[in-house]
Enzyme design. Structure first.
Site, PDB file in Angstrom:
ATOM      1  N   SER A  38       0.846  -1.194   0.000  1.00  0.00           N
ATOM      2  CA  SER A  38       0.000   0.000   0.000  1.00  0.00           C
ATOM      3  C   SER A  38       0.882   1.244   0.000  1.00  0.00           C
ATOM      4  O   SER A  38       1.679   1.453   0.921  1.00  0.00           O
ATOM      5  CB  SER A  38      -0.896   0.012   1.240  1.00  0.00           C
ATOM      6  OG  SER A  38      -1.400   1.320   1.430  1.00  0.00           O
TER       7      SER A  38
ATOM      8  N   HIS B 152      -1.367  -1.264  -4.189  1.00  0.00           N
ATOM      9  CA  HIS B 152      -2.620  -0.936  -3.491  1.00  0.00           C
ATOM     10  C   HIS B 152      -2.682   0.573  -3.254  1.00  0.00           C
ATOM     11  O   HIS B 152      -1.779   1.170  -2.676  1.00  0.00           O
ATOM     12  CB  HIS B 152      -2.664  -1.701  -2.166  1.00  0.00           C
ATOM     13  CG  HIS B 152      -3.946  -1.584  -1.416  1.00  0.00           C
ATOM     14  ND1 HIS B 152      -5.061  -2.344  -1.704  1.00  0.00           N
ATOM     15  CD2 HIS B 152      -4.304  -0.788  -0.377  1.00  0.00           C
ATOM     16  CE1 HIS B 152      -6.040  -2.034  -0.868  1.00  0.00           C
ATOM     17  NE2 HIS B 152      -5.612  -1.079  -0.050  1.00  0.00           N
TER      18      HIS B 152
ATOM     19  N   ASP C  11      -4.875   3.622  -1.661  1.00  0.00           N
ATOM     20  CA  ASP C  11      -5.919   3.940  -0.687  1.00  0.00           C
ATOM     21  C   ASP C  11      -6.477   5.334  -0.915  1.00  0.00           C
ATOM     22  O   ASP C  11      -5.783   6.336  -0.721  1.00  0.00           O
ATOM     23  CB  ASP C  11      -5.348   3.839   0.734  1.00  0.00           C
ATOM     24  CG  ASP C  11      -5.110   2.399   1.138  1.00  0.00           C
ATOM     25  OD1 ASP C  11      -6.050   1.599   1.044  1.00  0.00           O
ATOM     26  OD2 ASP C  11      -3.964   2.081   1.529  1.00  0.00           O
TER      27      ASP C  11
ATOM     28  N   MET D 117      -9.111   8.089   0.280  1.00  0.00           N
ATOM     29  CA  MET D 117      -9.906   8.458   1.468  1.00  0.00           C
ATOM     30  C   MET D 117     -10.458   9.866   1.305  1.00  0.00           C
ATOM     31  O   MET D 117      -9.779  10.747   0.766  1.00  0.00           O
ATOM     32  CB  MET D 117      -9.027   8.410   2.715  1.00  0.00           C
ATOM     33  CG  MET D 117      -8.343   7.073   2.937  1.00  0.00           C
ATOM     34  SD  MET D 117      -7.470   7.045   4.496  1.00  0.00           S
ATOM     35  CE  MET D 117      -6.605   5.474   4.373  1.00  0.00           C
TER      36      MET D 117
ATOM     37  N   HIS E 199      -8.582   1.059  -3.650  1.00  0.00           N
ATOM     38  CA  HIS E 199      -9.483   0.817  -2.506  1.00  0.00           C
ATOM     39  C   HIS E 199     -10.159   2.141  -2.158  1.00  0.00           C
ATOM     40  O   HIS E 199      -9.533   3.043  -1.601  1.00  0.00           O
ATOM     41  CB  HIS E 199      -8.612   0.295  -1.343  1.00  0.00           C
ATOM     42  CG  HIS E 199      -9.341   0.059  -0.063  1.00  0.00           C
ATOM     43  ND1 HIS E 199      -8.687  -0.185   1.130  1.00  0.00           N
ATOM     44  CD2 HIS E 199     -10.670   0.005   0.223  1.00  0.00           C
ATOM     45  CE1 HIS E 199      -9.573  -0.363   2.095  1.00  0.00           C
ATOM     46  NE2 HIS E 199     -10.782  -0.238   1.584  1.00  0.00           N
TER      47      HIS E 199
ATOM     48  N   MET F 227     -12.222   4.345  -0.002  1.00  0.00           N
ATOM     49  CA  MET F 227     -12.808   4.543   1.332  1.00  0.00           C
ATOM     50  C   MET F 227     -13.490   5.901   1.306  1.00  0.00           C
ATOM     51  O   MET F 227     -13.043   6.865   1.940  1.00  0.00           O
ATOM     52  CB  MET F 227     -11.701   4.476   2.391  1.00  0.00           C
ATOM     53  CG  MET F 227     -11.233   3.051   2.670  1.00  0.00           C
ATOM     54  SD  MET F 227      -9.613   2.992   3.412  1.00  0.00           S
ATOM     55  CE  MET F 227      -8.593   3.195   1.954  1.00  0.00           C
TER      56      MET F 227
ATOM     57  N   MET G 184     -11.256  -5.940   5.952  1.00  0.00           N
ATOM     58  CA  MET G 184     -10.439  -4.978   6.697  1.00  0.00           C
ATOM     59  C   MET G 184     -10.053  -5.594   8.036  1.00  0.00           C
ATOM     60  O   MET G 184     -10.918  -6.028   8.793  1.00  0.00           O
ATOM     61  CB  MET G 184     -11.209  -3.673   6.952  1.00  0.00           C
ATOM     62  CG  MET G 184     -11.403  -2.752   5.758  1.00  0.00           C
ATOM     63  SD  MET G 184      -9.897  -2.224   4.894  1.00  0.00           S
ATOM     64  CE  MET G 184      -8.899  -1.542   6.208  1.00  0.00           C
TER      65      MET G 184
ATOM     66  N   GLY H  15      -8.591   4.048   7.612  1.00  0.00           N
ATOM     67  CA  GLY H  15      -8.312   5.468   7.797  1.00  0.00           C
ATOM     68  C   GLY H  15      -6.829   5.782   7.907  1.00  0.00           C
ATOM     69  O   GLY H  15      -6.399   6.847   7.481  1.00  0.00           O
ATOM     70  N   PHE H  16      -6.074   4.838   8.442  1.00  0.00           N
ATOM     71  CA  PHE H  16      -4.658   5.121   8.665  1.00  0.00           C
ATOM     72  C   PHE H  16      -3.808   3.876   8.454  1.00  0.00           C
ATOM     73  O   PHE H  16      -4.280   2.758   8.685  1.00  0.00           O
ATOM     74  CB  PHE H  16      -4.436   5.623  10.104  1.00  0.00           C
ATOM     75  CG  PHE H  16      -5.251   6.846  10.420  1.00  0.00           C
ATOM     76  CD1 PHE H  16      -4.790   8.112  10.070  1.00  0.00           C
ATOM     77  CD2 PHE H  16      -6.492   6.728  11.010  1.00  0.00           C
ATOM     78  CE1 PHE H  16      -5.566   9.234  10.324  1.00  0.00           C
ATOM     79  CE2 PHE H  16      -7.281   7.845  11.269  1.00  0.00           C
ATOM     80  CZ  PHE H  16      -6.807   9.107  10.925  1.00  0.00           C
TER      81      PHE H  16
ATOM     82  N   GLY I 173      -0.301   1.720   9.550  1.00  0.00           N
ATOM     83  CA  GLY I 173       0.454   1.507  10.779  1.00  0.00           C
ATOM     84  C   GLY I 173      -0.351   1.118  12.003  1.00  0.00           C
ATOM     85  O   GLY I 173       0.141   1.220  13.124  1.00  0.00           O
TER      86      GLY I 173
ATOM     87  N   ASP J 276      -6.508  -6.507   4.539  1.00  0.00           N
ATOM     88  CA  ASP J 276      -5.874  -5.183   4.542  1.00  0.00           C
ATOM     89  C   ASP J 276      -5.828  -4.596   5.955  1.00  0.00           C
ATOM     90  O   ASP J 276      -6.870  -4.372   6.569  1.00  0.00           O
ATOM     91  CB  ASP J 276      -6.721  -4.270   3.620  1.00  0.00           C
ATOM     92  CG  ASP J 276      -6.116  -2.889   3.431  1.00  0.00           C
ATOM     93  OD1 ASP J 276      -5.014  -2.625   3.934  1.00  0.00           O
ATOM     94  OD2 ASP J 276      -6.779  -2.068   2.748  1.00  0.00           O
ATOM     95  N   GLY J 277      -4.615  -4.345   6.421  1.00  0.00           N
ATOM     96  CA  GLY J 277      -4.450  -3.660   7.699  1.00  0.00           C
ATOM     97  C   GLY J 277      -3.621  -4.449   8.699  1.00  0.00           C
ATOM     98  O   GLY J 277      -3.978  -5.561   9.073  1.00  0.00           O
ATOM     99  N   GLY J 278      -2.492  -3.875   9.081  1.00  0.00           N
ATOM    100  CA  GLY J 278      -1.685  -4.483  10.147  1.00  0.00           C
ATOM    101  C   GLY J 278      -0.941  -5.742   9.747  1.00  0.00           C
ATOM    102  O   GLY J 278      -0.525  -6.521  10.610  1.00  0.00           O
TER     103      GLY J 278
ATOM    104  N   GLY K  69       1.206  -1.982   4.056  1.00  0.00           N
ATOM    105  CA  GLY K  69       1.754  -0.634   3.871  1.00  0.00           C
ATOM    106  C   GLY K  69       3.018  -0.458   4.673  1.00  0.00           C
ATOM    107  O   GLY K  69       4.134  -0.589   4.157  1.00  0.00           O
ATOM    108  N   SER K  70       2.844  -0.205   5.990  1.00  0.00           N
ATOM    109  CA  SER K  70       4.013   0.018   6.839  1.00  0.00           C
ATOM    110  C   SER K  70       4.883  -1.231   6.943  1.00  0.00           C
ATOM    111  O   SER K  70       6.085  -1.128   7.182  1.00  0.00           O
ATOM    112  CB  SER K  70       3.569   0.496   8.227  1.00  0.00           C
ATOM    113  OG  SER K  70       2.615  -0.393   8.767  1.00  0.00           O
TER     114      SER K  70
HETATM  115  C1  DX5 Z   1      -6.118   1.475   5.915  1.00  0.00           C
HETATM  116  C2  DX5 Z   1      -5.781   1.212   4.472  1.00  0.00           C
HETATM  117  C3  DX5 Z   1      -4.680   0.240   4.324  1.00  0.00           C
HETATM  118  C4  DX5 Z   1      -3.372   0.721   4.902  1.00  0.00           C
HETATM  119  C5  DX5 Z   1      -2.650  -0.456   5.429  1.00  0.00           C
HETATM  120  O1  DX5 Z   1      -7.234   2.255   6.021  1.00  0.00           O
HETATM  121  O2  DX5 Z   1      -6.896   0.715   3.772  1.00  0.00           O
HETATM  122  O3  DX5 Z   1      -4.508  -0.176   2.986  1.00  0.00           O
HETATM  123  O4  DX5 Z   1      -2.548   1.377   3.985  1.00  0.00           O
HETATM  124  O5  DX5 Z   1      -1.525  -0.041   6.111  1.00  0.00           O
HETATM  125  P1  DX5 Z   1      -0.743  -0.967   7.112  1.00  0.00           P
HETATM  126  O6  DX5 Z   1      -0.296  -2.170   6.347  1.00  0.00           O
HETATM  127  O7  DX5 Z   1       0.379  -0.113   7.590  1.00  0.00           O
HETATM  128  O8  DX5 Z   1      -1.707  -1.344   8.211  1.00  0.00           O
HETATM  129 ZN    ZN Z   2      -6.472  -0.267   1.720  1.00  0.00          ZN
END
Ligand code: DX5
Ligand code: ZN
Length: 218
Positions: A7, A32, A34, A36, A65, A67, A136, A141-142, A144, A175-177, A197-198
């Site tokens: 991401s 990916h 994102d 928002m 994606h 959002m 999800m 939203g964020f 990390g 997606d996420g963490g 992402g992170s």
């Molecule tokens: C969160 C996004 C994710 C985000 C994942 O709202 O949809 O795609 O970038 O980031 P990490 O992998 O750092 O949780």
């Molecule tokens: Zn995403």
């Protein structure tokens, strides 16, 4: 084979072209993106113009994606801008069936995303129509944030459900963490596409991060 979709939310946004190049060389499958809107989620990121620029430089498919509220108003511009996969949230679509049909009519893959607190049952009538379900594993939203452990059970239930209905072709994206450390567990639960992402861009050597994540899910 399972896919890894870095991401770009956690990438250096001032150097997107080289960031994308690096993960593509490192063996990523999709990019990916994102999007928002500050309404559906408490953050604002990027829109169609950035997708258009990414399309020029990315050798990999763009996994967009959304959002955002009222996603139906933005299917056309994102498809024209170069999205290869377009995913909308079940929570914001009054006419999800129509939105999914609209995406597919553009000749691209259609996905439906579901928040951690939204029951899988809300997807029951749309599963036959989508190419992928994006589960999800954080509240969107964020980048990390911490992976929500209950997501594993949800992924397993979705996998079983797809199998029972003969819908094995529908891919599960999570997606996420997701990091190198928990990627294997997420893949084993049934994820076909891992967004990170992170877990990738947060590390100095993205190619090494991808290599280790790939090794973990093999
Ligand atoms: C969160 C996004 C994710 C985000 C994942 O709202 O949809 O795609 O970038 O980031 P990490 O992998 O750092 O949780
Ligand atoms: Zn995403």
């Amino acid at each position: 084979m399972k896919k890894i979709a870095p991401s770009i939310l956690s990438a250096d946004l001032a150097n997107l072209a080289s960031e994308v190049k690096e993960v593509a060389e490192g063996g990523a499958d999709w990019i990916h993106v994102d999007v928002m809107d500050g309404h559906f989620v408490p953050n604002i990121t990027i829109g169609v113009p950035v997708v258009e620029c990414l399309k020029e430089v990315s050798p990999l498919p763009l996994d967009v994606h959304l959002m955002i509220e009222r996603p139906e108003e933005f299917i056309e511009p994102f498809a024209r801008g170069g999205a290869d996969v377009l995913t909308v949230h079940v929570e914001v679509c009054h006419h999800l069936h129509r939105v999914i049909a609209h995406i597919k009519a553009k000749g691209i893959k259609a996905g439906v995303a579901i928040n951690p607190a939204t029951p899988l049952g809300s997807l029951e009538e749309i599963l036959d129509e989508v190419d992928l379900v994006l589960v999800m594993s954080v509240n969107p939203g964020f980048g990390g944030q911490e992976f929500i452990p209950g997501s594993l059970q949800k992924i397993r239930r979705l996998k079983d459900w797809l199998k029972q209905r003969g819908l094995e072709a529908v891919e599960i994206e999570v997606d996420g963490g997701i990091k190198i450390e928990n990627a294997a567990e997420v893949a084993k639960a049934g994820a076909d596409i891992l967004v990170s992402g992170s877990g990738i861009f947060g590390l100095k050597d993205r190619k090494e991060a991808l290599r280790r994540m790939r090794e973990a899910i093999l």
